[in-house]
Scaffold this motif. Structure first.
Motif, PDB file in Angstrom:
ATOM      1  N   PHE A 154     -38.925  -5.715  14.092  1.00 39.70           N
ATOM      2  CA  PHE A 154     -38.074  -5.944  15.262  1.00 39.70           C
ATOM      3  C   PHE A 154     -37.720  -7.427  15.330  1.00 39.70           C
ATOM      4  O   PHE A 154     -38.589  -8.279  15.428  1.00 39.70           O
ATOM      5  N   PRO A 213     -31.156  -7.719  19.997  1.00 45.05           N
ATOM      6  CA  PRO A 213     -32.261  -7.122  19.234  1.00 45.05           C
ATOM      7  C   PRO A 213     -31.749  -6.323  18.040  1.00 45.05           C
ATOM      8  O   PRO A 213     -30.772  -5.592  18.127  1.00 45.05           O
ATOM      9  N   ILE A 228     -33.270  -3.944  14.658  1.00 49.67           N
ATOM     10  CA  ILE A 228     -34.419  -3.286  14.027  1.00 49.67           C
ATOM     11  C   ILE A 228     -34.104  -3.086  12.552  1.00 49.67           C
ATOM     12  O   ILE A 228     -33.091  -2.478  12.193  1.00 49.67           O
ATOM     13  N   ASP A 260     -29.375  -1.206  15.952  1.00 55.43           N
ATOM     14  CA  ASP A 260     -29.762  -1.714  17.268  1.00 55.43           C
ATOM     15  C   ASP A 260     -30.552  -0.628  18.001  1.00 55.43           C
ATOM     16  O   ASP A 260     -30.507   0.542  17.615  1.00 55.43           O
ATOM     17  N   PRO A 261     -31.282  -0.969  19.053  1.00 51.71           N
ATOM     18  CA  PRO A 261     -32.133   0.015  19.748  1.00 51.71           C
ATOM     19  C   PRO A 261     -31.367   1.232  20.277  1.00 51.71           C
ATOM     20  O   PRO A 261     -31.873   2.362  20.197  1.00 51.71           O
ATOM     21  N   ASN A 262     -30.170   1.036  20.811  1.00 55.78           N
ATOM     22  CA  ASN A 262     -29.416   2.161  21.358  1.00 55.78           C
ATOM     23  C   ASN A 262     -29.029   3.172  20.274  1.00 55.78           C
ATOM     24  O   ASN A 262     -29.140   4.385  20.464  1.00 55.78           O
ATOM     25  N   LEU A 282     -30.555   3.560  17.393  1.00 56.33           N
ATOM     26  CA  LEU A 282     -31.795   4.182  16.910  1.00 56.33           C
ATOM     27  C   LEU A 282     -32.248   5.281  17.869  1.00 56.33           C
ATOM     28  O   LEU A 282     -32.715   6.350  17.434  1.00 56.33           O
ATOM     29  N   LEU A 283     -32.102   5.049  19.166  1.00 60.15           N
ATOM     30  CA  LEU A 283     -32.464   6.063  20.154  1.00 60.15           C
ATOM     31  C   LEU A 283     -31.582   7.307  20.006  1.00 60.15           C
ATOM     32  O   LEU A 283     -32.064   8.441  20.075  1.00 60.15           O
TER      33      LEU A 283
END
Length: 208
Positions: free
Chosen positions: A131, A146, A148, A177-179, A181-182
């Protein structure tokens, strides 16, 4: 195990019921050629002209014959069972013998083609992730982003022999990015739920 053909496939093969041995042999060879490198429309047109039928009927007959051969190989149909299937389709004893001989002589090539038709899926081996925060000193409105980074290890060949070999895994680097990946995680969870469904298990049984 006898192979089951659809009504349309049986209708397409009916073109061959009244043909001589030489014609049946040519259709068998045409089917083999189709699998090896494909067949041009000109070949179908020439065959149709000799038989006095439409080109589409010749092509459909070849496709039905190919299905019969490949499905027999896929279901491990014996030569005796294959001959019985051909007899049940209305072919004569002599013609059934001829087609069974072709099935026997071409079994290795047909098996190779069936193997190539199978979907090759990579197998998961290991996963690493990191991260990171991408800082932007030039803008106070976008201070940090951020990111990943994922290192995915997988096997290209999923056969038991190759999976157990050392140094056979491959590695690919991914960034997201986190979104995103979610979102991917949610879709994978949906796919897992679908695999556990009754309909999927029923389809898998049909493919065996």
């Amino acid at each position: 195990m006898a192979v089951t053909l659809s009504a349309d496939q049986k209708s397409h093969l009916a073109l061959l019921l009244s043909q001589e041995h030489t014609v049946i042999g040519e259709f068998c060879r045409l089917g083999a050629q189709y699998l090896r490198k494909g067949v041009t429309p000109k070949v179908f047109n020439n065959a149709a002209a000799k038989l006095g039928v439409e080109s589409s009927k010749v092509e459909n007959a070849v496709h039905a014959l190919i299905f019969l051969l490949l499905e027999s190989i896929r279901t491990h149909t014996t030569i005796t069972a294959f001959k019985e299937t051909v007899l049940m389709l209305g072919f004569s004893e002599d013609t059934s013998e001829l087609m069974s001989e072709f099935y026997s002589n071409s079994s290795d090539e047909l098996q190779h083609y069936v193997q190539d038709m199978k979907v090759k899926v990579q197998q998961y081996h290991d996963l690493e992730w990191r991260f990171d925060i991408m800082a932007d000193k030039r803008s106070i409105h976008n201070i940090a982003a951020p990111v990943i980074t994922i290192g995915l290890h997988y096997y290209e060949d999923t056969s038991e022999k190759n999976v157990n070999m050392n140094n056979s895994s491959k590695r690919v680097l991914l960034q997201t990015d986190p979104n995103t990946l979610l979102f991917i995680t949610e879709k994978l969870e949906e796919a897992l739920q679908e695999v556990r469904s009754h309909n999927f298990r029923w389809l898998m049984k049909l493919d065996k």
